[in-house]
Motif scaffolding. Structure first.
Motif: not given
Ligand SMILES: Cc1cc2nc3c(=O)[nH]c(=O)nc-3n(C[C@H](O)[C@H](O)[C@H](O)COP(=O)(O)OP(=O)(O)OC[C@H]3O[C@@H](n4cnc5c(N)ncnc54)[C@H](O)[C@@H]3O)c2cc1C
Ligand SMILES: NC(=O)C1=CN([C@@H]2O[C@H](COP(=O)(O)OP(=O)(O)OC[C@H]3O[C@@H](n4cnc5c(N)ncnc54)[C@H](OP(=O)(O)O)[C@@H]3O)[C@@H](O)[C@H]2O)C=CC1
Length: 472
Positions: A10, A13, A35, A38, A229, A348, A351
């Motif tokens: 799920v 990201g 799942l 977005s 970004w 990331w 992640a």
């Molecule tokens: C502006 C910004 C700049 C950044 N710059 C950096 C950087 O330079 N270097 C770095 O290392 N990190 C950076 N980060 C942090 C990094 O982006 C995050 O740590 C990383 O993307 C987390 O990935 P993730 O997959 O765990 O979460 P996310 O990217 O938040 O993905 C979560 C996904 O789950 C989906 N989701 C949520 N709830 C549900 C649900 N109930 N059902 C279905 N889908 C759901 C969301 O839609 C999303 O697609 C930045 C963050 C931001 C906001």
């Protein structure tokens, strides 16, 4: 309507997509379903090694329909988990039976709340939030940025044609990543960005921990996006075109109270400085860059175990407390005994690493096998850019959890580089490389091998000595 799969992941990201990619490699014939709420998903691309274990990469946005045929996708929102019967229900009412489930639902901005009307305080997380920022900036002359981490540092540097009031609770900027010395290096660079200095002077200094504690200030002065970004959006305000504006920084300050102006015209912010004095500023809106909260807005038949920071608690195999339920990325909190040189930060890189680990771990569980934790969890590494400079952070780069028992060796060349070694018992425990990442691989080796550096003294950072040669 109902569906069935062996592996259900799920979140679209980096964590979710990395998990799916890893499952598809380990179990090519298994049914894998992603799942995602977005239809735009994120994946890692252009992976370039910076050192042996350290990579930089781009984050690619893709429509979920372009993801290829090796797994299935469903655009919907997870609403409820029934872990005992191994199925989930989505918001649209679809039931998906699974054998193994991985939660990669990321985080949401943890907004400062100070009785401000919603549109006047915004957080940055995804493209929609940046578009909101862009719309607001178009008519703004003064904005306030609250927070002292990654987003605040990026915005303070990137925003144009708008007066930026940057409110930080610390005595130096970018405190989540750098120490006061590096902050000063950035501050000078910001001020002198266009000035040419033909003969930069390099200084090397060794200090005890207590010497680098922040100096008291005498005057009064705070699915996620991909790298760079801000380059894809015009982040200009409505101020005078072309004028160079440095952010005004309010150190050791906090928001005491906020008052809305009539007709959503902005806010009056009452700042409280550490010495007890107050200062008022008026701005069009506030960007709250005050961290992330794990996103767990779904229900579950049995309680998931959470850590103090709100993340789903996971062990070294990315398993939650619920049987066959895993979690990875920003939504989870590492709850295993951390290795000597690693700690969690919501980035990331992690992640991606956690998503891949969860995928491997689920695949192994499905085949009754066991796997070891990936080596990447042995050493913290982060590659980024701050204030226009490439930055590499390794190990306990700010002396995290080392108490007071460590030395710091710094080499600094104004507007060029800031290199810091954190040494404990003459062994390298962490490094901060700003403006020069050539030493990254050597530092990785020195940290992991724990070589005694006493014989080299301060020469270890002497620019005339090639330390890479020393340790080859
Ligand atoms: C502006 C910004 C700049 C950044 N710059 C950096 C950087 O330079 N270097 C770095 O290392 N990190 C950076 N980060 C942090 C990094 O982006 C995050 O740590 C990383 O993307 C987390 O990935 P993730 O997959 O765990 O979460 P996310 O990217 O938040 O993905 C979560 C996904 O789950 C989906 N989701 C949520 N709830 C549900 C649900 N109930 N059902 C279905 N889908 C759901 C969301 O839609 C999303 O697609 C930045 C963050 C931001 C906001
Ligand atoms: N270049 C990079 O690597 C980037 C990484 N990111 C990542 O994206 C995520 C979101 O970034 P960001 O929002 O900047 O989060 P960060 O966690 O990086 O920083 C949050 C900052 O806000 C401060 N803070 C928290 N609450 C308050 C409050 N009520 N008032 C004033 N200050 C407060 C925190 O201080 P304290 O720590 O003392 O609580 C910290 O300085 C993070 O995981 C970050 O690492 C984002 C952009 C760039």
């Amino acid at each position: 309507m109902s569906r069935e799969c062996e592996f259900l992941v799920v979140g679209g990201g980096i964590a979710g997509v990395s998990c799916v990619e890893s499952l598809v490699i380990c179990r090519p014939n298994a049914s894998v379903l992603l799942l995602t709420e977005s239809s735009v998903v994120k994946s890692v691309t252009n992976l370039v090694p910076v050192a042996r274990y350290l990579h930089k990469f781009d984050v690619r946005e893709q429509d979920v329909s372009e993801m290829g045929a090796s797994f299935e996708t469903l655009v919907d929102q997870l609403d409820h988990i029934n872990s005992s019967e191994h199925f989930i229900r989505t918001k649209a009412g679809v039931e998906v039976k699974y054998r193994y489930l991985c939660l990669c639902t990321g985080g949401t901005p943890k907004l400062f709340s100070g009785q401000v009307k919603d549109p006047l305080v915004i957080g940055i997380r995804d493209t929609d939030s940046v578009l909101q920022l862009q719309r607001k900036l178009a008519t703004a002359k003064d904005i306030m940025i609250l927070g002292n981490g990654g987003i605040a540092s990026e915005l303070a540097y990137e925003l144009k044609e708008v007066n930026v009031h940057w409110v930080v609770k610390d005595s130096h900027i970018s405190a989540t990543f750098v120490d006061p010395g590096a902050a000063e290096f950035f501050h000078i660079a910001m001020n002198e960005v266009n000035e040419q200095d033909s003969s930069p002077v390099t200084a090397i200094k060794r200090m005890r921990y207590s010497e680098v504690l922040p100096k008291e200030q005498t005057s009064n002065h705070g699915a996620a996006l991909g790298p760079d970004w801000h380059r894809t959006f015009d982040l200009s305000g409505a101020g005078e075109r072309g004028a160079k504006r440095l952010p005004k920084i309010y150190y050791k300050s906090r928001v005491h109270s906020v008052q809305n102006l009539a007709d959503n015209a902005g806010v009056i912010v009452n700042l409280e400085h550490e010495d007890g004095s107050f200062e008022q500023l008026t701005c069009d809106f506030i960007v709250s860059a005050t961290g992330v909260l794990p996103n767990t807005h779904y229900t579950c038949d049995s309680p998931l175990k959470y850590s103090a920071d709100g993340g789903i608690s996971v062990d070294e195999m990315m398993r939650t407390n619920l049987v066959d339920v895993f979690a990875a990325g920003d939504v989870c909190t590492a709850n295993w005994p951390a290795a000597m040189h690693w700690f969690q930060m919501r980035l990331w890189t992690q992640a991606r690493q956690m998503g891949s680990m969860a995928g491997r771990s689920m695949a192994a569980a499905s085949e009754g096998e066991s796997v070891y934790q990936d080596f990447c969890f042995e050493l913290f590494g982060h590659v980024t850019k701050l204030f226009g400079y490439p930055v590499v952070l390794l190990g306990r780069f700010n002396g995290q959890d080392l108490g007071r028992d460590y030395d710091i060796l710094v080499r600094c060349t104004r507007n060029k580089e800031y290199i810091k070694f954190v040494l404990q018992n003459n062994r390298l425990r962490g490094a901060m490389l700003i403006g020069n990442s050539d030493l990254a691989e050597t530092c990785e080796n020195l940290i992991l091998n724990g070589i005694d550096l006493e014989p080299y003294g301060n020469d270890i950072l002497n620019p005339d000595i090639d330390i890479e040669d020393y340790f080859d």
